[in-house]
Structure formats: structure tokens, C-alpha cells
Design an enzyme around this catalytic site. Structure first.
Site, PDB file in Angstrom:
ATOM      1  N   ASP A 169     -72.478 -49.994  22.295  1.00  0.00           N
ATOM      2  CA  ASP A 169     -72.253 -51.212  21.480  1.00  0.00           C
ATOM      3  C   ASP A 169     -72.741 -51.401  20.400  1.00  0.00           C
ATOM      4  OD1 ASP A 169     -74.362 -51.543  23.087  1.00  0.00           O
ATOM      5  OD2 ASP A 169     -73.911 -53.538  23.668  1.00  0.00           O
ATOM      6  N   ALA A 179     -82.039 -55.564  36.792  1.00  0.00           N
ATOM      7  CA  ALA A 179     -81.246 -54.371  37.590  1.00  0.00           C
ATOM      8  C   ALA A 179     -80.301 -53.909  36.810  1.00  0.00           C
ATOM      9  CB  ALA A 179     -80.673 -55.100  38.944  1.00  0.00           C
ATOM     10  N   LEU A 209     -77.687 -55.345  35.227  1.00  0.00           N
ATOM     11  CA  LEU A 209     -76.441 -56.040  35.548  1.00  0.00           C
ATOM     12  C   LEU A 209     -76.210 -57.322  34.966  1.00  0.00           C
ATOM     13  CD1 LEU A 209     -76.275 -55.488  39.593  1.00  0.00           C
ATOM     14  CD2 LEU A 209     -75.306 -54.180  37.951  1.00  0.00           C
ATOM     15  N   ASP A 268     -72.451 -57.181  27.052  1.00  0.00           N
ATOM     16  CA  ASP A 268     -72.843 -58.002  28.213  1.00  0.00           C
ATOM     17  C   ASP A 268     -72.275 -59.086  28.288  1.00  0.00           C
ATOM     18  OD1 ASP A 268     -74.212 -55.879  28.912  1.00  0.00           O
ATOM     19  OD2 ASP A 268     -76.209 -56.933  28.275  1.00  0.00           O
TER      20      ASP A 268
END
Length: 386
Positions: free
Chosen positions: A40, A127, A129, A176
Site C-alpha cells: 500500500d 493481531a 486485524l 486498513d
């Protein structure tokens, strides 16, 4: 992992803490990056999907200039400050995420005065995520509506990224926040990080009899620490030596020449990004032509590249991937920034008990902390829920 509390429960917790009902409750999901790691910030391609683990914020605007924040997941006490003192230096710990968004919006001219905020999240922290992006996107969505800012989803993506970069100190790209804000159920988000153009790619795992199993290794990572920044610096060096604006502009056919221009470590970093970009494009094409059952080899090749060329895996992640593959997974890879966090495995739904049991047994045999293992499915993006 516990299920997310409903919006009404979050509103009740807000009222219990602050004595009044909130103006509303907003939710934003964490994400799994299906493929496209560390591409990214190199202007490349990514393919994340939002997961059914969310951050929820209840907010009420105040008539004064005091901000009061309370977190419902592991932090004690109300944090209070005057908005006049709000700056990157005054934001510490978990409050840097919601207050960082507020600071960026205020810098953009959005009129945000005092407010009360209650945060509850079921996205596991550390994590890989995107627990931080989930908070940022929920808060940005809330104040965009409450203050009538009229910002688009793509503008809110950049708000969250700027909060990460300038307040939290994490040199992240837009992956994200894009996943959290742009996603819809049953789809992944194919994102061109140079142009910020995106499109939804069907990812109906259930119809194919598949699921994505997340293995949270419990090895905590943080984007603001040195490993992530060092990888980004290597990529910038590689682009500079190769005379391109970003590694997005290097083709696989250019790697032979690049090997003669770069030191060995920088070349391996560059090779990962260049080949990972191609794997993202290949995955999108395979999903369209053959469906999700056919992408496993691409996921596994991505992990090998992150392990061997980008050096961001760890023993726990490698064990999770190897064990899942040996027990019926079609493909597996670490996901997120690396240095810990989670692995994902694409598995036939019928194989879930077998894969779960094998990974738990392998971690115990290796003397590792027991992992948290759970299935995720492509979920909707940020939205008002009450």
C-alpha cells in the site's frame, strides 16, 4: 472471542458512564488482508475484506469544550481533557486513535467542540486485524455526520491515515481504513493505492463451501515500532536507486536488472513488493474466472515471500501456516504488518474442526502460547448502527 455487544448495549453503557443517552452509535470493522502486504505505501495493489469484528463508538456532543473518553475493553477510568489543549503531544495510549481523528478533522476546519465518547471493540489488538483503523473509521464516520462535515468515504480514509501517521506515529498506507470504510458484505475491496480507486470483488466464501480461519498467534505487533518503519525505508531506498516514484512502477521483468543495482537485503525487500503486487492482480483475476477455491496457491506464495524476502514472519506464524496446509487448507499466509499478529487459512468449511485441533496441538507441542482461532466472513463497512 466474545461476540460484539449490540448497539443498544453500547448506548446503555454510555448512559451509565455519562448520565445521558448518546447522540448515536457508529460501527466500523477490522479487516483481513486477503493478499497484498506492504504494497500500500508503495503505491501498489491490495485486496482486503472487512470482518465481522467491530469497533463501536457512542458519542454525545457537549455544549462546552471538554472531551471525555471511556473505553470498555480493558482500560480503566474516564480520560478528560480540554479541546484547547488537544495536540499530538497530549494524546497517549488508546486515546490517540479517537482523539487523533478529532485532531485531524479540526485541522481540516471541521467544528468539533466538546464531546463524550464510549468505545467498545471486539477487534483483537496487536493481531494484525486493524483494530486501530476500526476505531479511527468509526470515530471519523460519527463526527462526519454529527458535525455535518460532508466528507466522502475516500476523504475519511485519508483522515484515518493521517491520524496514524502524524499522531500515532505509524507510517502506514491507506489499506486498513479503505477496507473498514469501503467494504460491503460478501465482497473484498480491490484497491489501487496510488489513485485510491477501488472496486468490490465478489468473495462469497459460504457459497463455495469455504471459510477463512484466523489464527491469532498472540505475538503482539505494533506498526509504530521500528520493524515496519525499517521495511518502508528499504522500499523507499529501492525506489530511489531504481529511479522510480514508487515500487509500483517496477515490473517483474525489471528484477534482474534491479539485482545488480541494489544490495542483497534491499533487493529482497523490493522483490517481495513487486511480486506481491502481481499476486494481488492474479488473485483478482482468478476469483473472477474460477472462484475462491482456486486462489490458495497465491496465498501460500505470498507467505513465502513475506517470510523469505521481507523477513516479517515469525516462528508462530510459520507454524500456523504450515500446520493449516498440512491439514486440508487450500492456502495460508500471515496477514497484516508482520512481526507477530495473525495468519489466515482458506479452508473447506468441513475441515474447520480438523484444522483448529491441529493448530492448537502444534502450538502446544512447540511450547507456544495457545492461539485464538476464529472464522471470519466478508462483512459490511463503517456505518451508523443506532
Amino acid at each position: 472471542m466474545s461476540a460484539a455487544p449490540g448497539p443498544a448495549q453500547v448506548a446503555e453503557k454510555f448512559a451509565a458512564a455519562f448520565g445521558q443517552a448518546p447522540d448515536g452509535v457508529w460501527s466500523a470493522p477490522g479487516r483481513v488482508n486477503l493478499i497484498g502486504e506492504h504494497t500500500d505505501y508503495n503505491d501498489g495493489f491490495v485486496l482486503p475484506f472487512a470482518i465481522d469484528r467491530t469497533a463501536q463508538v457512542a458519542i454525545r456532543l457537549r455544549a462546552d469544550n471538554t472531551a471525555r473518553l471511556l473505553s470498555g475493553y480493558g482500560h480503566q477510568g474516564v480520560v478528560s481533557l480540554e479541546m484547547a489543549t488537544l495536540s499530538p503531544e497530549t494524546m497517549k495510549g488508546w486515546t490517540a486513535y479517537p482523539l487523533g481523528v478529532v485532531w485531524v478533522l479540526r485541522q481540516m476546519g471541521v467544528d468539533i467542540g466538546g464531546f463524550d465518547l464510549y468505545l467498545d471493540s471486539t477487534v483483537p489488538t496487536g493481531a494484525g486485524l486493524s483494530s486501530s483503523a476500526a476505531i479511527e473509521c468509526a470515530v471519523a464516520s460519527a463526527f462526519n455526520e454529527l458535525c455535518g462535515a460532508g466528507l466522502t468515504a475516500n476523504q475519511l480514509v485519508l483522515v484515518g491515515q493521517r491520524a496514524e501517521n502524524e499522531v500515532v506515529g505509524a507510517p502506514t498506507g491507506i489499506l486498513d481504513q479503505s477496507a473498514s470504510l469501503l467494504a460491503t458484505g460478501g465482497h473484498a475491496v480491490f484497491l489501487d493505492c496510488r489513485t485510491q480507486e477501488s472496486r468490490l470483488v465478489p468473495l462469497d466464501l459460504a457459497a463455495a463451501g469455504l471459510l477463512v480461519l484466523v489464527v491469532d498467534t498472540k505475538v503482539t505487533h505494533a506498526h509504530a515500532t521500528g520493524g515496519y518503519a525499517a521495511r518502508r525505508a528499504s522500499c523507499e531506498l529501492g525506489a530511489e536507486v531504481l529511479g522510480v516514484a514508487a515500487l509500483r512502477d517496477v515490473a517483474a521483468a525489471d528484477l534482474a536488472v534491479a539485482a545488480g543495482l541494489l544490495d542483497a537485503q534491499t533487493f529482497r525487500r523490493v522483490r517481495h513488493v513487486v511480486t506481491e503486487d502481481q499476486r494481488v492482480l492474479d488473485t483478482v483475476a482468478v476469483l473472477a474466472d474460477a472462484g475462491p477455491a482456486a486462489i490458495g496457491a497465491l496465498l501460500t506464495a505470498s507467505h513465502a515471500s513475506m517470510r523469505d524476502d521481507f523477513d516479517i514472519s515469525c516462528d508462530e506464524l510459520d507454524l500456523a501456516v504450515e500446520t493449516a496446509l498440512a491439514n486440508g487448507a487450500l492456502g495460508a499466509r500471515m496477514t497484516g504488518g508482520g512481526f507477530g499478529g495473525s495468519a489466515i487459512a482458506l479452508i473447506p468449511a468441513a475441515e474447520e474442526p480438523r484444522v483448529r485441533a491441529a493448530v492448537v496441538r502444534a502450538f502446544a507441542d512447540a511450547g507456544f502460547t495457545a492461539p485464538d482461532i476464529f472464522a471470519v466472513s466478508p462483512a459490511p463497512g463503517a456505518r451508523r448502527v443506532l
